[in-house]
Motif scaffolding. Structure first.
Motif, mmCIF file in Angstrom:
data_model
loop_
_atom_site.group_PDB
_atom_site.id
_atom_site.type_symbol
_atom_site.label_atom_id
_atom_site.label_comp_id
_atom_site.label_asym_id
_atom_site.label_seq_id
_atom_site.Cartn_x
_atom_site.Cartn_y
_atom_site.Cartn_z
ATOM 1 N N CYS A 1 48.836 44.060 43.491
ATOM 2 C CA CYS A 1 47.437 44.478 43.595
ATOM 3 C C CYS A 1 47.012 44.495 45.056
ATOM 4 O O CYS A 1 47.305 43.581 45.814
ATOM 5 C CB CYS A 1 46.543 43.517 42.813
ATOM 6 S SG CYS A 1 44.791 43.810 43.092
ATOM 7 N N SER B 1 44.056 44.175 46.086
ATOM 8 C CA SER B 1 42.946 43.251 46.300
ATOM 9 C C SER B 1 43.392 41.795 46.262
ATOM 10 O O SER B 1 43.131 41.043 47.196
ATOM 11 C CB SER B 1 41.858 43.463 45.244
ATOM 12 O OG SER B 1 41.339 44.764 45.343
ATOM 13 N N CYS B 2 44.060 41.407 45.157
ATOM 14 C CA CYS B 2 44.360 39.979 44.991
ATOM 15 C C CYS B 2 45.839 39.665 45.151
ATOM 16 O O CYS B 2 46.221 38.501 45.188
ATOM 17 C CB CYS B 2 43.868 39.488 43.622
ATOM 18 S SG CYS B 2 44.844 40.126 42.243
ATOM 19 N N CYS C 1 44.150 46.427 38.190
ATOM 20 C CA CYS C 1 44.882 45.176 38.298
ATOM 21 C C CYS C 1 44.614 44.327 37.057
ATOM 22 O O CYS C 1 43.459 44.140 36.686
ATOM 23 C CB CYS C 1 44.433 44.430 39.546
ATOM 24 S SG CYS C 1 45.052 42.751 39.629
ATOM 25 N N CYS D 1 42.548 40.898 38.598
ATOM 26 C CA CYS D 1 41.171 40.929 39.091
ATOM 27 C C CYS D 1 40.440 42.206 38.668
ATOM 28 O O CYS D 1 39.232 42.330 38.883
ATOM 29 C CB CYS D 1 41.148 40.810 40.615
ATOM 30 S SG CYS D 1 41.794 42.272 41.456
HETATM 31 ZN ZN LIG Z 1 44.068 42.108 41.574
#
Ligand SMILES: [Zn+2]
Length: 156
Positions: free
Chosen positions: A4, A6-7, A18, A21
């Motif tokens: 991911c 983002s995370c 994802c 998240c």
């Molecule tokens: Zn994520």
């Protein structure tokens, strides 16, 4: 493996969101090449390889009378040509002229195995490859074998 953006959680490479998240992944942010650009690149490639095939044809011939499946010398050469150039550079000569590129669903370079896979459809099964792609995978403008190999074609 894909993570991911983002995370950092590991996730399936086709995932749009994802599982950890919920962040939307960037497949739709890629600027996809149009079918028209891809068609022109295809024509350029087919002409180039066709000229080479014309030289080789006298010593190699494969009967091709099967509907939708073409195993002529052009097809074999096109397969090797696309698989090699797109697997090593992301672009055939036609794609280079049209400024488009084959990438994975995250926009990254494709490896040779993906390139071999995506090239099968357009070299040997082009009508089915495109028609099924138009019907089923139009949102990412993928041929069937783009879908199967996890690839898309984008503008440079
Ligand atoms: Zn994520």
């Amino acid at each position: 493996m894909v993570y991911c953006k983002s995370c950092g959680k590991e996730m399936g490479e086709d995932a749009e969101f994802c599982p950890g998240c919920g962040a939307r992944q960037n497949v739709h942010e890629l600027e996809l090449a149009t079918w028209g650009e891809r068609f022109l690149a295809f024509i350029i490639d087919a002409i180039l390889v066709g000229m080479v095939a014309g030289i080789i044809r006298p010593v190699y011939w494969w009967p091709h009378h099967t509907p939708f499946i073409d195993l002529g010398v052009n097809n074999v050469l096109l397969f090797l040509y696309w698989a090699y150039l797109e697997g090593t550079q992301g672009q055939s000569l036609g794609k280079k002229v049209m400024r488009i590129r084959v990438v994975d669903l995250r926009g990254g370079a494709i490896d040779m195995s993906r390139s071999l896979y995506q090239a099968v459809g357009k070299a040997f099964l082009l009508p089915l490859d495109v028609i099924i792609g138009l019907l089923m995978y139009g949102d990412r403008q993928q041929r069937l074998f783009n879908y199967l190999s996890g690839t898309v074609v984008v503008k440079e």
